[in-house]
Motif scaffolding. Sequence first.
Motif, mmCIF file in Angstrom:
data_model
loop_
_atom_site.group_PDB
_atom_site.id
_atom_site.type_symbol
_atom_site.label_atom_id
_atom_site.label_comp_id
_atom_site.label_asym_id
_atom_site.label_seq_id
_atom_site.Cartn_x
_atom_site.Cartn_y
_atom_site.Cartn_z
ATOM 1 N N GLY A 87 0.820 -1.213 0.000
ATOM 2 C CA GLY A 87 0.000 0.000 0.000
ATOM 3 C C GLY A 87 0.851 1.259 0.000
ATOM 4 N N ILE A 88 1.997 1.200 0.677
ATOM 5 C CA ILE A 88 2.899 2.361 0.713
ATOM 6 C C ILE A 88 3.484 2.633 -0.661
ATOM 7 C CG2 ILE A 88 5.098 3.216 1.627
ATOM 8 C CD1 ILE A 88 4.449 1.660 4.226
ATOM 9 N N VAL A 89 3.996 1.585 -1.313
ATOM 10 C CA VAL A 89 4.657 1.800 -2.615
ATOM 11 C C VAL A 89 3.662 2.137 -3.720
ATOM 12 C CG1 VAL A 89 6.589 0.311 -2.010
ATOM 13 C CG2 VAL A 89 4.641 -0.669 -3.224
ATOM 14 N N THR A 90 2.380 1.811 -3.511
ATOM 15 C CA THR A 90 1.369 2.174 -4.510
ATOM 16 C C THR A 90 0.642 3.463 -4.147
ATOM 17 O OG1 THR A 90 -0.261 0.711 -3.433
ATOM 18 C CG2 THR A 90 1.013 -0.205 -5.272
ATOM 19 N N GLY A 91 1.121 4.166 -3.108
ATOM 20 C CA GLY A 91 0.587 5.482 -2.780
ATOM 21 C C GLY A 91 -0.718 5.486 -2.029
ATOM 22 N N ARG A 92 -1.103 4.363 -1.397
ATOM 23 C CA ARG A 92 -2.385 4.319 -0.694
ATOM 24 C C ARG A 92 -2.243 4.209 0.814
ATOM 25 N NH1 ARG A 92 -4.986 -0.105 -4.629
ATOM 26 N NH2 ARG A 92 -2.774 -0.655 -4.763
ATOM 27 N N ALA A 93 -1.019 4.117 1.296
ATOM 28 C CA ALA A 93 -0.750 4.103 2.738
ATOM 29 C C ALA A 93 0.561 4.832 2.981
ATOM 30 C CB ALA A 93 -0.679 2.669 3.253
ATOM 31 N N GLU A 94 0.712 5.338 4.181
ATOM 32 C CA GLU A 94 1.925 6.092 4.504
ATOM 33 C C GLU A 94 2.902 5.298 5.361
ATOM 34 O OE1 GLU A 94 0.921 9.826 6.200
ATOM 35 O OE2 GLU A 94 -0.082 10.571 4.395
ATOM 36 N N ARG A 95 2.394 4.314 6.103
ATOM 37 C CA ARG A 95 3.288 3.534 6.947
ATOM 38 C C ARG A 95 2.701 2.154 7.226
ATOM 39 N NH1 ARG A 95 2.708 3.224 12.247
ATOM 40 N NH2 ARG A 95 4.980 3.330 12.522
ATOM 41 N N ASP A 96 3.545 1.288 7.770
ATOM 42 C CA ASP A 96 3.162 -0.088 8.082
ATOM 43 C C ASP A 96 2.975 -0.213 9.595
ATOM 44 O OD1 ASP A 96 2.952 -2.790 8.524
ATOM 45 O OD2 ASP A 96 5.062 -3.228 8.043
ATOM 46 N N PRO A 97 1.736 -0.252 10.089
ATOM 47 C CA PRO A 97 1.515 -0.320 11.541
ATOM 48 C C PRO A 97 1.947 -1.642 12.158
ATOM 49 C CG PRO A 97 -0.563 -0.523 10.360
ATOM 50 C CD PRO A 97 0.478 -0.158 9.341
ATOM 51 N N SER A 98 2.130 -2.684 11.336
ATOM 52 C CA SER A 98 2.554 -3.966 11.905
ATOM 53 C C SER A 98 3.951 -3.862 12.512
ATOM 54 C CB SER A 98 2.524 -5.063 10.839
ATOM 55 O OG SER A 98 3.587 -4.909 9.912
ATOM 56 N N ALA A 99 4.752 -2.892 12.036
ATOM 57 C CA ALA A 99 6.102 -2.712 12.574
ATOM 58 C C ALA A 99 6.064 -2.267 14.029
ATOM 59 C CB ALA A 99 6.862 -1.687 11.734
ATOM 60 N N ASP A 100 4.944 -1.659 14.455
ATOM 61 C CA ASP A 100 4.830 -1.188 15.841
ATOM 62 C C ASP A 100 4.460 -2.310 16.809
ATOM 63 O OD1 ASP A 100 5.327 1.375 14.933
ATOM 64 O OD2 ASP A 100 3.198 1.830 14.643
ATOM 65 N N LEU A 101 4.157 -3.497 16.269
ATOM 66 C CA LEU A 101 3.679 -4.585 17.123
ATOM 67 C C LEU A 101 4.787 -5.541 17.540
ATOM 68 C CD1 LEU A 101 0.277 -5.469 15.428
ATOM 69 C CD2 LEU A 101 0.796 -3.743 17.139
ATOM 70 N N ARG A 102 6.036 -5.141 17.344
ATOM 71 C CA ARG A 102 7.137 -6.009 17.725
ATOM 72 C C ARG A 102 7.072 -6.300 19.228
ATOM 73 N NH1 ARG A 102 13.054 -4.234 15.974
ATOM 74 N NH2 ARG A 102 12.066 -4.656 13.943
ATOM 75 N N GLY A 103 7.035 -7.579 19.568
ATOM 76 C CA GLY A 103 6.975 -7.995 20.961
ATOM 77 C C GLY A 103 5.585 -7.981 21.558
ATOM 78 N N ALA A 104 4.563 -7.602 20.781
ATOM 79 C CA ALA A 104 3.209 -7.485 21.334
ATOM 80 C C ALA A 104 2.442 -8.793 21.299
ATOM 81 C CB ALA A 104 2.422 -6.409 20.574
ATOM 82 N N LEU A 105 2.871 -9.721 20.462
ATOM 83 C CA LEU A 105 2.153 -10.991 20.337
ATOM 84 C C LEU A 105 2.834 -12.077 21.162
ATOM 85 C CD1 LEU A 105 1.362 -11.035 16.511
ATOM 86 C CD2 LEU A 105 -0.134 -10.324 18.384
ATOM 87 N N ARG A 106 2.026 -13.007 21.647
ATOM 88 C CA ARG A 106 2.564 -14.148 22.393
ATOM 89 C C ARG A 106 3.316 -15.076 21.449
ATOM 90 N NH1 ARG A 106 -2.851 -16.371 24.660
ATOM 91 N NH2 ARG A 106 -1.537 -18.141 25.262
ATOM 92 N N GLN A 107 4.423 -15.599 21.915
ATOM 93 C CA GLN A 107 5.242 -16.480 21.084
ATOM 94 C C GLN A 107 4.896 -17.941 21.361
ATOM 95 O OE1 GLN A 107 7.496 -15.397 18.672
ATOM 96 N NE2 GLN A 107 6.525 -13.437 19.155
ATOM 97 N N PRO A 108 4.635 -18.724 20.303
ATOM 98 C CA PRO A 108 4.341 -20.153 20.522
ATOM 99 C C PRO A 108 5.606 -20.910 20.879
ATOM 100 C CG PRO A 108 4.484 -19.692 18.184
ATOM 101 C CD PRO A 108 4.615 -18.359 18.888
ATOM 102 N N GLU A 109 5.426 -22.049 21.523
ATOM 103 C CA GLU A 109 6.571 -22.904 21.786
ATOM 104 C C GLU A 109 7.103 -23.433 20.461
ATOM 105 O OE1 GLU A 109 5.703 -26.010 24.497
ATOM 106 O OE2 GLU A 109 4.899 -24.672 26.042
ATOM 107 N N VAL A 110 8.413 -23.487 20.336
ATOM 108 C CA VAL A 110 9.022 -23.959 19.093
ATOM 109 C C VAL A 110 8.908 -25.476 19.026
ATOM 110 C CG1 VAL A 110 11.131 -24.104 17.742
ATOM 111 C CG2 VAL A 110 10.616 -22.027 19.039
ATOM 112 N N ASN A 111 8.186 -25.962 18.027
ATOM 113 C CA ASN A 111 8.043 -27.404 17.814
ATOM 114 C C ASN A 111 8.703 -27.781 16.488
ATOM 115 O OD1 ASN A 111 6.460 -27.979 20.137
ATOM 116 N ND2 ASN A 111 4.720 -27.007 19.131
#
Length: 414
Positions: free
Chosen positions: A193-217
Amino acid sequence: MSNARQLNKLSAVEARTAAPDPENPKTYRLADGGGLYLEVTSKGGKYWRMKYRIHGKEKRLAIGVYGEGKGKVSLKAARTARDKAKELLVQGLDPSTAKKIAKQEGKASATNTFRAVAIEWLEQVHKHKVVPDHYDKNKRRLERDAFPALGNRPIADITAPELLECLRRVEKRGHLETAIRVKTVCGQVFRYGIVTGRAERDPSADLRGALRQPEVNHYAAITDPEELPPLLRAIDGYRGQPVTIAALKLVSLVFVRPGDLRHAAWDAIDLEAATWTFQPGKGSPPLIVPMPRQAVQILRDLNGLTGRGQYVFPGLRSSKRPMSENTLKSALDSMGFKGKMTAHGFRAMARTILAERLNYPEKYIEQQLAHVVRDFNGRAYNRTKFLEQRREMLQAWADYLEVLRDSNGEKFSH
């Protein structure tokens, strides 16, 4: 009061019962005042229109089709549209031009939603970069987990808390890894969306560390040679579909990724040259798999069953689709290896034993696994590199498995 009667001449009953005259079927108009009229066609169609003048010219504004319900314009709604048009005229604006602009803006707004941008990214970019399985999974993730909450929102307006709330719903279902994958694919959509001119930023970058991490299987895999004979004998004696048996035998011999195995096409296999050439991922260099004689024999036998179709391992319900991704897992589970061995586990099995027991160089093994292998200058080797060395390695591997199947596991185990 007289002015109100002059403006609103039509009654609701008159508008509803207006119809062509059977004796003189031609288009006529019923005036409501203020330029608004109901046009009744000879075929029974009824349309609201408004006559007005601007800059000395007489023009017509199409308001809509008469009626009640979705997509239709009632008498009350037509009068509201007339009053709004008159307000524009007082400002020196043309109602027809304003309507066209609003329509264009509406179309532009529709293409700027998260759903519209995501679908465009899927079809224009993602589909051409990844294997079909990966494309299908990401498309389902968006449709199931992102579109219900974010699909109709303008992509430029979506905030990090809003995205987090969407991902929390996935977490609450107990799908922690899925939530992370949805976040990743949403980030790819935002960046498109940013490179096509329809968004200015990626909000997913602000979620670093916000989600629970699953156990590595890690994928379940048998890597001890002493535990291999029961597995190999079980595959050899499996009473399932012949195509499934052939797939299990082949993946144990050449240890490609399960997705690449399922999508194997006959036109990519040269039985005379004993090679199978395919792309481990879209945009990746081709990988040439030199096949041992045991693999060639498996494919020769299978050719009589599936050789007329596209896929070496077609699905049970349709030969036009590859084998289901759960087929090999289900077969291994039914043989008693649930939690002990997976289709992907054959890769770990081969990697461990080839290096630790058969003493083959890691670069040969990694090349066969379609991993990036670099020279001492840091340059990635071409996927055709070490072809003859890998041919010798895979033949030794196939012979090794053959001996193990018929032994107690001690042969070559040290």
